[in-house]
Motif scaffolding. Structure first.
Motif, PDB file in Angstrom:
ATOM      1  N   VAL A   1       0.731  -1.257   0.198  1.00  6.94           N
ATOM      2  CA  VAL A   1       0.123  -0.019  -0.026  1.00  6.94           C
ATOM      3  C   VAL A   1       0.810   1.238  -0.005  1.00  6.94           C
ATOM      4  CG1 VAL A   1      -1.719   1.275   1.336  1.00  6.94           C
ATOM      5  CG2 VAL A   1      -1.985  -1.256   1.198  1.00  6.94           C
ATOM      6  N   THR A   2       1.733   1.217   0.819  1.00  2.55           N
ATOM      7  CA  THR A   2       2.856   2.375   0.800  1.00  2.55           C
ATOM      8  C   THR A   2       3.681   2.563  -0.586  1.00  2.55           C
ATOM      9  OG1 THR A   2       3.331   2.066   3.234  1.00  2.55           O
ATOM     10  CG2 THR A   2       4.925   3.397   1.904  1.00  2.55           C
ATOM     11  N   VAL A   3       4.124   1.364  -1.165  1.00  2.00           N
ATOM     12  CA  VAL A   3       4.372   1.627  -2.466  1.00  2.00           C
ATOM     13  C   VAL A   3       3.524   2.228  -3.487  1.00  2.00           C
ATOM     14  CG1 VAL A   3       5.465   0.458  -4.731  1.00  2.00           C
ATOM     15  CG2 VAL A   3       6.256  -0.119  -2.178  1.00  2.00           C
ATOM     16  N   GLN A   4       2.152   1.808  -3.334  1.00  2.00           N
ATOM     17  CA  GLN A   4       1.163   2.527  -4.159  1.00  2.00           C
ATOM     18  C   GLN A   4       1.065   3.751  -3.844  1.00  2.00           C
ATOM     19  OE1 GLN A   4      -0.192   1.032  -6.735  1.00  2.00           O
ATOM     20  NE2 GLN A   4      -1.278   2.883  -7.299  1.00  2.00           N
ATOM     21  N   ARG A   5       0.827   4.180  -2.538  1.00  2.00           N
ATOM     22  CA  ARG A   5       0.834   5.515  -2.270  1.00  2.00           C
ATOM     23  C   ARG A   5       1.898   6.462  -2.714  1.00  2.00           C
ATOM     24  NH1 ARG A   5      -1.296   4.188   3.367  1.00  2.00           N
ATOM     25  NH2 ARG A   5       0.691   3.465   3.854  1.00  2.00           N
ATOM     26  N   ILE A   6       3.193   5.931  -2.752  1.00  4.11           N
ATOM     27  CA  ILE A   6       4.079   7.012  -3.155  1.00  4.11           C
ATOM     28  C   ILE A   6       3.832   7.025  -4.764  1.00  4.11           C
ATOM     29  CG2 ILE A   6       6.748   6.887  -3.580  1.00  4.11           C
ATOM     30  CD1 ILE A   6       7.159   5.759  -1.154  1.00  4.11           C
ATOM     31  N   SER A   7       3.651   5.838  -5.505  1.00  2.00           N
ATOM     32  CA  SER A   7       3.531   6.020  -6.992  1.00  2.00           C
ATOM     33  C   SER A   7       2.331   7.010  -7.194  1.00  2.00           C
ATOM     34  CB  SER A   7       3.006   4.499  -7.316  1.00  2.00           C
ATOM     35  OG  SER A   7       2.585   4.655  -8.647  1.00  2.00           O
ATOM     36  N   ASP A   8       1.311   6.997  -6.458  1.00  2.00           N
ATOM     37  CA  ASP A   8       0.221   7.748  -6.659  1.00  2.00           C
ATOM     38  C   ASP A   8       0.369   9.382  -6.541  1.00  2.00           C
ATOM     39  OD1 ASP A   8      -1.582   5.732  -7.453  1.00  2.00           O
ATOM     40  OD2 ASP A   8      -2.471   5.617  -5.390  1.00  2.00           O
ATOM     41  N   TRP A   9       1.046   9.390  -5.348  1.00  2.72           N
ATOM     42  CA  TRP A   9       1.684  10.856  -5.248  1.00  2.72           C
ATOM     43  C   TRP A   9       2.481  11.399  -6.120  1.00  2.72           C
ATOM     44  CZ3 TRP A   9       6.120  13.705  -4.224  1.00  2.72           C
ATOM     45  CH2 TRP A   9       5.917  14.842  -3.778  1.00  2.72           C
TER      46      TRP A   9
END
Length: 389
Positions: free
Chosen positions: A196-204
């Motif tokens: 989820v954190t990896v996806q968050r960074i990607s989305d940001w």
């Protein structure tokens, strides 16, 4: 004398109420991205049931892009107020501003990477650093620059999008990014905290860095800080409270114009990029200004002011409440929490927002009865000034 005191009370109440209500409006919109991959789909096609479509239409017209301008303007309003106090006290604000916005910058990155990628604190901090170079200007210059930077690019880009649509109608439509939607659902819906954190960074990164997105973010946020700072120096709220009838007419005119602009996609074409852009970039700020006028008008009367007071308490703790909304939203929807990502109706999501904010209003009132400021506000002040209180 009594009228002067009443106007001053109305001014103070309306400032905090504007912060509180804009916080609620932002939470409603943010709920869409907590709930589902809002960054990547066409919202007019995503919701299938009539109830969800009606709920989205209500948010789209009355809330979307009409509350973050208020929040950003109040951010600039507060910065101008602190600048004026600092200049009177010691003749300098620059280092105080740098410390203040540095704290927000770091907090925003932590918030974006570890809680929710739709963070606005980082963007506000960067705009705050830019604002430091403009706070010495007059109210008229600040307001003029803010309005020009807001509406001139919006009108020009809107025209370009229309011309592009005429030459290539296919590319004028907003398309769902299927690959990104699937990736988001996999991560937020069933991934581990690390995934989820990896996806968050990607989305940001996609929303702030890729293809000049951050520059666009600055273009859409910074003008509101200038307008808010100019509004403080111009004492616009004081002028509105002193002439409530004129303020009511201001609300009526702006609300009518804003509603017409915000309704364009629903009348002319819901997936048309040009219509959607004009709706948000022009209609959103106009409707936001009408909300500000309405709140100030209501604050000039005793009974409405008392009814609005709980929202003012929440507004005094806007940073604390904003972060708590993200924490609760991620725990409710993401896989490492209750895992409701994409699993509940939009109407249920709205009810969740209303319930959470109602609790925040109550808790804020209880907290502010004992303390001068919220917990995160106290930490922010300690970092900025090196002292409590």
């Amino acid at each position: 004398m009594q009228q002067v005191q009443q106007n001053e009370t109305a001014r103070i109440v309306s400032i905090d109420v504007l912060r509180g209500l804009s916080l609620f409006g932002i939470f409603l919109v943010n709920m869409l991205s907590f709930h589902s991959p809002y960054f990547y789909y066409n919202p007019y096609e995503w919701w299938k049931t009539s109830q969800d479509l009606l709920a989205f239409s209500w948010i789209d017209v009355f809330v979307q892009a009409s509350f973050y301008p208020l929040f950003a303007a109040m951010f600039g309003f507060g910065a101008a107020m602190q600048h004026e106090k600092a200049i009177k006290k010691n003749g300098m604000f620059i280092w105080t501003g740098i410390r203040r916005f540095s704290f927000l910058l770091v907090l925003g990155l932590l918030h974006a990477f570890f809680i929710w990628p739709g963070d606005i604190l980082f963007n506000y901090a960067v705009c705050g650093f830019l604002l430091l170079f403009f706070l010495r200007f007059s109210s008229r210059l600040l307001l003029s620059m803010g309005l020009v930077l807001l509406f001139v690019p919006a009108v020009m880009l809107g025209l370009l999008l229309f011309l592009s649509a005429l030459s290539d109608p296919y590319n004028s439509l907003f398309w769902t990014d299927i690959a990104s939607v699937s990736q988001s659902i996999a991560a937020y819906g069933s991934g581990s905290y690390v995934e989820v954190t990896v996806q968050r960074i990607s989305d940001w990164t996609n929303n702030n860095v890729t293809d000049g997105a951050f520059l666009f973010q600055l273009m859409t946020i910074f003008p509101f800080l200038l307008i808010g700072a100019g509004a403080y120096k111009q004492r616009i709220i004081e002028k509105w409270t002193a002439k409530p009838k004129k303020t009511l007419w201001t609300f009526a005119l702006l609300f009518t114009a804003g509603l017409m602009l915000k309704g364009i996609p629903h009348v002319l074409g819901p997936s048309h990029i040009a219509y959607m852009y004009i709706q948000d970039a022009i209609g959103g700020p106009v409707l936001a200004a009408s909300y500000a006028a309405l709140i100030v008008y209501l604050s000039t009367f005793d009974r409405p002011a008392k009814l609005l007071l709980p929202f003012a308490q929440a507004g005094k703790m806007s940073l604390t409440n904003y972060l708590m909304q993200s924490v609760l939203g991620s725990l409710i929807f993401y896989s490492y929490g209750l895992g409701f990502y994409g699993q509940i109706t939009l109407r249920t999501g709205i009810l969740l927002c209303v319930t959470i904010f109602a609790v925040q209003v109550i808790v804020s009132g209880l907290w502010m009865n004992r303390f001068k400021r919220g917990p995160m506000e106290a930490i922010w002040r300690l970092f900025t000034y090196g002292k409590r209180g």
